[in-house]
Design a protein around this motif. Structure first.
Motif, PDB file in Angstrom:
ATOM      1  N   VAL A  60      63.650  -8.283 -91.089  1.00  0.00           N
ATOM      2  CA  VAL A  60      64.217  -8.588 -92.408  1.00  0.00           C
ATOM      3  C   VAL A  60      65.684  -8.150 -92.466  1.00  0.00           C
ATOM      4  CG1 VAL A  60      64.020  -8.197 -94.899  1.00  0.00           C
ATOM      5  CG2 VAL A  60      61.953  -8.310 -93.495  1.00  0.00           C
ATOM      6  N   LEU A  61      66.012  -7.115 -91.709  1.00  0.00           N
ATOM      7  CA  LEU A  61      67.396  -6.628 -91.714  1.00  0.00           C
ATOM      8  C   LEU A  61      68.377  -7.710 -91.278  1.00  0.00           C
ATOM      9  CD1 LEU A  61      66.929  -3.111 -90.057  1.00  0.00           C
ATOM     10  CD2 LEU A  61      67.187  -3.608 -92.487  1.00  0.00           C
ATOM     11  N   ASP A  62      67.914  -8.614 -90.448  1.00  0.00           N
ATOM     12  CA  ASP A  62      68.818  -9.621 -89.896  1.00  0.00           C
ATOM     13  C   ASP A  62      68.779 -10.942 -90.632  1.00  0.00           C
ATOM     14  OD1 ASP A  62      67.904  -8.353 -86.674  1.00  0.00           O
ATOM     15  OD2 ASP A  62      69.670  -7.893 -87.888  1.00  0.00           O
ATOM     16  N   GLU A  63      67.917 -11.024 -91.649  1.00  0.00           N
ATOM     17  CA  GLU A  63      67.833 -12.297 -92.352  1.00  0.00           C
ATOM     18  C   GLU A  63      69.107 -12.557 -93.142  1.00  0.00           C
ATOM     19  OE1 GLU A  63      64.422 -12.677 -94.822  1.00  0.00           O
ATOM     20  OE2 GLU A  63      63.027 -12.228 -93.189  1.00  0.00           O
ATOM     21  N   PRO A  64      69.571 -13.818 -93.192  1.00  0.00           N
ATOM     22  CA  PRO A  64      70.750 -14.098 -94.023  1.00  0.00           C
ATOM     23  C   PRO A  64      70.423 -13.879 -95.499  1.00  0.00           C
ATOM     24  CG  PRO A  64      69.803 -16.128 -93.154  1.00  0.00           C
ATOM     25  CD  PRO A  64      69.052 -15.008 -92.520  1.00  0.00           C
ATOM     26  N   LEU A  65      71.414 -13.424 -96.248  1.00  0.00           N
ATOM     27  CA  LEU A  65      71.177 -13.157 -97.662  1.00  0.00           C
ATOM     28  C   LEU A  65      70.985 -14.461 -98.424  1.00  0.00           C
ATOM     29  CD1 LEU A  65      73.824 -10.393 -98.438  1.00  0.00           C
ATOM     30  CD2 LEU A  65      71.484 -10.146 -97.643  1.00  0.00           C
ATOM     31  N   THR A  66      70.145 -14.417 -99.430  1.00  0.00           N
ATOM     32  CA  THR A  66      70.035 -15.567-100.325  1.00  0.00           C
ATOM     33  C   THR A  66      71.280 -15.592-101.210  1.00  0.00           C
ATOM     34  OG1 THR A  66      68.950 -14.344-102.079  1.00  0.00           O
ATOM     35  CG2 THR A  66      67.525 -15.330-100.408  1.00  0.00           C
ATOM     36  N   SER A  67      71.599 -16.765-101.748  1.00  0.00           N
ATOM     37  CA  SER A  67      72.809 -16.829-102.577  1.00  0.00           C
ATOM     38  C   SER A  67      72.636 -16.016-103.848  1.00  0.00           C
ATOM     39  CB  SER A  67      73.180 -18.271-102.890  1.00  0.00           C
ATOM     40  OG  SER A  67      72.076 -18.946-103.416  1.00  0.00           O
TER      41      SER A  67
ATOM     42  N   LEU B   7      80.295  -0.957 -99.762  1.00  0.00           N
ATOM     43  CA  LEU B   7      79.302   0.109 -99.631  1.00  0.00           C
ATOM     44  C   LEU B   7      77.939  -0.372-100.090  1.00  0.00           C
ATOM     45  CD1 LEU B   7      81.128   3.303-100.985  1.00  0.00           C
ATOM     46  CD2 LEU B   7      80.442   2.856 -98.637  1.00  0.00           C
ATOM     47  N   ILE B   8      77.940  -1.095-101.189  1.00  0.00           N
ATOM     48  CA  ILE B   8      76.666  -1.568-101.718  1.00  0.00           C
ATOM     49  C   ILE B   8      76.100  -2.683-100.842  1.00  0.00           C
ATOM     50  CG2 ILE B   8      75.622  -2.791-103.659  1.00  0.00           C
ATOM     51  CD1 ILE B   8      76.779  -0.912-105.481  1.00  0.00           C
ATOM     52  N   VAL B   9      76.948  -3.593-100.425  1.00  0.00           N
ATOM     53  CA  VAL B   9      76.480  -4.709 -99.603  1.00  0.00           C
ATOM     54  C   VAL B   9      75.827  -4.202 -98.314  1.00  0.00           C
ATOM     55  CG1 VAL B   9      77.286  -6.633 -98.189  1.00  0.00           C
ATOM     56  CG2 VAL B   9      78.040  -6.424-100.544  1.00  0.00           C
ATOM     57  N   THR B  10      76.356  -3.089 -97.795  1.00  0.00           N
ATOM     58  CA  THR B  10      75.797  -2.513 -96.561  1.00  0.00           C
ATOM     59  C   THR B  10      74.343  -2.109 -96.743  1.00  0.00           C
ATOM     60  OG1 THR B  10      77.986  -1.624 -96.135  1.00  0.00           O
ATOM     61  CG2 THR B  10      76.212  -0.761 -94.792  1.00  0.00           C
ATOM     62  N   GLU B  11      73.957  -1.750 -97.932  1.00  0.00           N
ATOM     63  CA  GLU B  11      72.597  -1.265 -98.170  1.00  0.00           C
ATOM     64  C   GLU B  11      71.601  -2.383 -98.401  1.00  0.00           C
ATOM     65  OE1 GLU B  11      71.837   1.791 -97.663  1.00  0.00           O
ATOM     66  OE2 GLU B  11      73.948   2.283 -97.353  1.00  0.00           O
ATOM     67  N   ILE B  12      72.093  -3.589 -98.609  1.00  0.00           N
ATOM     68  CA  ILE B  12      71.177  -4.668 -98.994  1.00  0.00           C
ATOM     69  C   ILE B  12      70.081  -4.950 -97.962  1.00  0.00           C
ATOM     70  CG2 ILE B  12      71.005  -7.123 -99.539  1.00  0.00           C
ATOM     71  CD1 ILE B  12      73.686  -6.913-100.907  1.00  0.00           C
ATOM     72  N   PRO B  13      70.400  -5.021 -96.673  1.00  0.00           N
ATOM     73  CA  PRO B  13      69.305  -5.317 -95.726  1.00  0.00           C
ATOM     74  C   PRO B  13      68.170  -4.296 -95.794  1.00  0.00           C
ATOM     75  CG  PRO B  13      71.428  -5.629 -94.665  1.00  0.00           C
ATOM     76  CD  PRO B  13      71.709  -5.002 -96.005  1.00  0.00           C
ATOM     77  N   SER B  85      54.269 -14.452 -93.008  1.00  0.00           N
ATOM     78  CA  SER B  85      54.145 -13.031 -93.273  1.00  0.00           C
ATOM     79  C   SER B  85      53.878 -12.225 -92.021  1.00  0.00           C
ATOM     80  CB  SER B  85      53.054 -12.767 -94.304  1.00  0.00           C
ATOM     81  OG  SER B  85      51.810 -13.146 -93.772  1.00  0.00           O
ATOM     82  N   VAL B  86      53.507 -12.904 -90.960  1.00  0.00           N
ATOM     83  CA  VAL B  86      53.316 -12.168 -89.711  1.00  0.00           C
ATOM     84  C   VAL B  86      54.640 -12.167 -88.970  1.00  0.00           C
ATOM     85  CG1 VAL B  86      52.123 -12.086 -87.515  1.00  0.00           C
ATOM     86  CG2 VAL B  86      50.891 -12.798 -89.565  1.00  0.00           C
ATOM     87  N   VAL B  87      55.333 -11.046 -89.052  1.00  0.00           N
ATOM     88  CA  VAL B  87      56.661 -10.975 -88.458  1.00  0.00           C
ATOM     89  C   VAL B  87      56.538 -10.357 -87.081  1.00  0.00           C
ATOM     90  CG1 VAL B  87      58.974 -10.081 -88.747  1.00  0.00           C
ATOM     91  CG2 VAL B  87      57.603 -10.674 -90.745  1.00  0.00           C
ATOM     92  N   ALA B  88      56.739 -11.153 -86.078  1.00  0.00           N
ATOM     93  CA  ALA B  88      56.536 -10.630 -84.723  1.00  0.00           C
ATOM     94  C   ALA B  88      57.864 -10.296 -84.074  1.00  0.00           C
ATOM     95  CB  ALA B  88      55.778 -11.650 -83.884  1.00  0.00           C
ATOM     96  N   VAL B  89      58.185  -8.999 -84.043  1.00  0.00           N
ATOM     97  CA  VAL B  89      59.373  -8.612 -83.280  1.00  0.00           C
ATOM     98  C   VAL B  89      58.932  -7.628 -82.219  1.00  0.00           C
ATOM     99  CG1 VAL B  89      61.742  -7.766 -83.441  1.00  0.00           C
ATOM    100  CG2 VAL B  89      60.697  -8.897 -85.381  1.00  0.00           C
TER     101      VAL B  89
END
Lengths: 254, 169
Positions: A60-67, B7-13, B85-89
Motif C-alpha cells: 500500500v505504501l507504493d500505491e499512487p495516491l487517489t486524486s 511533511l504531511i504528504v510524507t506521512e500519507i502512505p 484484498s490478497v496482497v502478495a508481496v
C-alpha cells in the motif's frame, strides 16, 4: 550469572519481539528465552506476525495516491479567501476606490498560491457588483488599457473573448499589499461574469504551466511566465474557463 | 508545495497502510485517510512544530475511525478474500498466498481495539507510548489489548496452519 535481578514481564516479551528494549535488558531477556521455550515461542510468533503484516500491507505504501487524497493533502485555500473577501467588501462599502487585502496571512510563500487567492478574491468581490463591477468601462478601453499598462509596468491589452460569448465590460486597478494588479471583467448575455487578473511583478523562477484550482464555486485557471502572472476566474465550468484561458494565454505569449 | 505540506504528504502512505489493514477495505480506508487529512489541516494550528507529526496524524485518523464505528451499528468486519484484498508481496510459493489470506481473515476476527493495537505496534511500529496516545488509552490498557490481540492471532493462525496440514495429508 545468577537469575536476573528482575523477573521478565509479559510486557518485556512483547518489547523484545518489537525491538524496544535497551541493550542491557535485551541481553537479559534473550538469555531467559534460552531457558523458557514458551516465552521463546511467543517471541517467535509475534515476530512472525509482524513480518506477515508487512508482507500483506507494505505494498500500500507504493500505491499512487487517489486524486481525492491528493487534494485533501494540500493546505486548503478556502480558509484564506473568506476573511480577505469580507475585509475587502467592508472597504468597498466605505466607497474607497482602491482596496487592500487584510489578514490573508499564512498562505504558502508560493507566488502561484497567492495568485490564485488574489484572483479568486478579486472575482468574489467584484463580479457580484451590479452597478460598479468596473472602474473604467469598456467604452474607454483604450484609456483603460493604457492606464493599467502604465501602473503594472508591462504592456497589457484586453483579449477578445467574443467567440466564447463574453464581452469586456471594463476593468480596474487593484492595489494590494502584494503589488498592483489589473482586473478585466467580462460578461456574457446570460449575465455570467469572468475576470482576467494580471500581475507583472512576480519574482522569478515561479513559471508554471496551466494550473486549475476550484474553491467555493469559483474556478481559476492560472499560469506564471517570468514576472507576469495571469488568472482567469469565474463561476463557470472548467471547460469554459480553459477556453478563455487559452485565448488569453495566446494573447500574452510570444 | 511548502515545507509543512511536504511533511504531511510524507506521512500519507503510512496512514493509508494502517487504514487499509484496520478496515480491510480499500475504499473505506482511503475515505478515512481523506477525512484525516482534512481534519489535520483544520487543526493544524494545534500541532506543535517539532513534535511528533506522525503520531499526531495517527491519533486523528484513529479518532475518526472510532467515531465512525460508534455511529455504525456493530457488525463484524467482513474481509472479502478476493484478488484485490490478497496482497502478495512475498516470494511466490504454494504456501504464502494461503498465509496472507489467513492473516487478513484472522485480523478481521480481532476486536477493533485489539486489531488497532496490533497494527499500530506491529505494522506501523509506533512505540508503546505513541500507540497508547493514538488510541487515547493508558499504557497498561494498550499492553493488554496488544497481548490479547497477538495471542488471538496466534491461535487463529496456528489453527489455520493445522488446516493446511490436514489438506496436504
Amino acid at each position: 550469572m545468577t537469575d536476573t535481578q528482575r523477573p521478565i514481564t509479559s510486557e518485556e516479551i512483547h518489547a523484545f519481539a518489537d525491538g524496544d528494549l535497551d541493550p542491557e535488558r535485551r541481553a537479559e531477556v534473550a538469555a531467559h528465552l534460552d531457558t523458557d521455550p514458551e516465552a521463546a515461542a511467543r517471541v517467535a510468533a509475534y515476530q512472525a506476525q509482524n513480518v506477515a503484516l508487512h508482507g500483506a500491507f507494505d505494498s500500500v505504501l507504493d500505491e499512487p495516491l487517489t486524486s481525492a487524497i491528493e487534494r485533501a493533502a494540500r493546505r486548503p485555500r478556502q480558509r484564506y479567501w473568506l476573511p480577505a473577501a469580507a475585509a475587502a467588501l467592508a472597504v468597498l462599502a466605505g466607497g474607497v476606490g482602491g482596496w487592500f487585502l487584510h489578514g490573508a496571512t499564512g498562505v504558502g510563500q508560493n507566488a502561484d498560491a497567492g495568485l490564485v487567492r488574489q484572483a479568486s478574491v478579486a472575482y468574489a468581490v467584484y463580479a457580484p457588483e451590479v452597478r460598479h463591477p468596473v472602474e473604467v468601462p469598456a467604452e474607454q478601453e483604450k484609456h483603460l488599457v493604457a492606464w493599467l499598462s502604465k501602473r503594472l509596468g508591462a504592456p497589457l491589452s484586453a483579449p477578445r473573448l467574443d467567440e466564447l460569448g463574453f464581452k469586456l465590460i471594463g476593468g480596474r486597478l487593484l492595489t494590494a499589499a502584494e503589488g498592483p494588479a489589473a482586473l478585466l471583467m467580462y460578461e456574457d448575455d446570460r449575465g455570467r461574469r469572468l475576470a482576467m487578473y494580471a500581475r507583472a511583478d512576480l519574482d522569478g523562477n515561479r513559471d508554471t504551466a496551466f494550473q486549475f484550482e476550484r474553491g467555493e464555486g469559483i474556478g481559476v485557471f492560472y499560469w506564471i511566465d517570468g514576472p507576469r502572472g495571469f488568472a482567469i476566474s469565474g463561476e463557470l465550468d472548467r471547460a469554459e474557463l480553459m477556453a478563455a484561458a487559452r485565448i488569453v494565454y495566446a494573447e500574452f505569449s510570444p | 508545495m511548502n515545507e509543512t505540506d511536504r511533511l504531511i504528504v510524507t506521512e500519507i502512505p503510512r496512514l493509508r497502510r494502517y487504514a487499509r489493514a484496520l478496515t480491510g477495505d480499500r475504499t473505506a480506508a482511503d475515505d478515512l485517510v481523506q477525512d484525516c487529512l482534512e481534519r489535520a489541516w483544520s487543526r493544524f494550528h494545534l500541532w506543535r512544530r517539532g513534535s511528533n507529526l506522525r503520531a499526531w496524524l495517527f491519533t486523528i485518523l484513529h479518532n475518526i475511525h472510532a467515531n465512525d464505528a460508534r455511529r455504525r451499528t456493530r457488525r463484524p468486519v467482513v474481509v472479502p478474500l478476493t484478488e484485490a484484498s490478497v496482497v502478495a508481496v512475498v516470494p511466490p510459493s504454494q504456501d504464502s498466498g494461503i498465509e496472507i489470506a489467513n492473516l487478513e481473515a484472522a485480523l478481521s476476527q480481532l476486536s477493533d481495539d485489539q486489531r488497532a493495537a496490533v497494527l499500530l505496534v506491529g505494522l506501523e511500529q509506533l512505540s508503546y507510548r505513541e500507540a497508547a496516545a493514538a488510541l487515547g488509552i493508558p499504557a497498561g490498557t494498550l499492553m493488554s489489548r496488544l497481548h490479547r490481540g497477538r495471542e488471538r492471532l496466534r491461535a487463529l493462525m496456528s489453527g489455520a496452519a493445522d488446516e493446511t496440514l490436514k489438506r496436504v495429508k
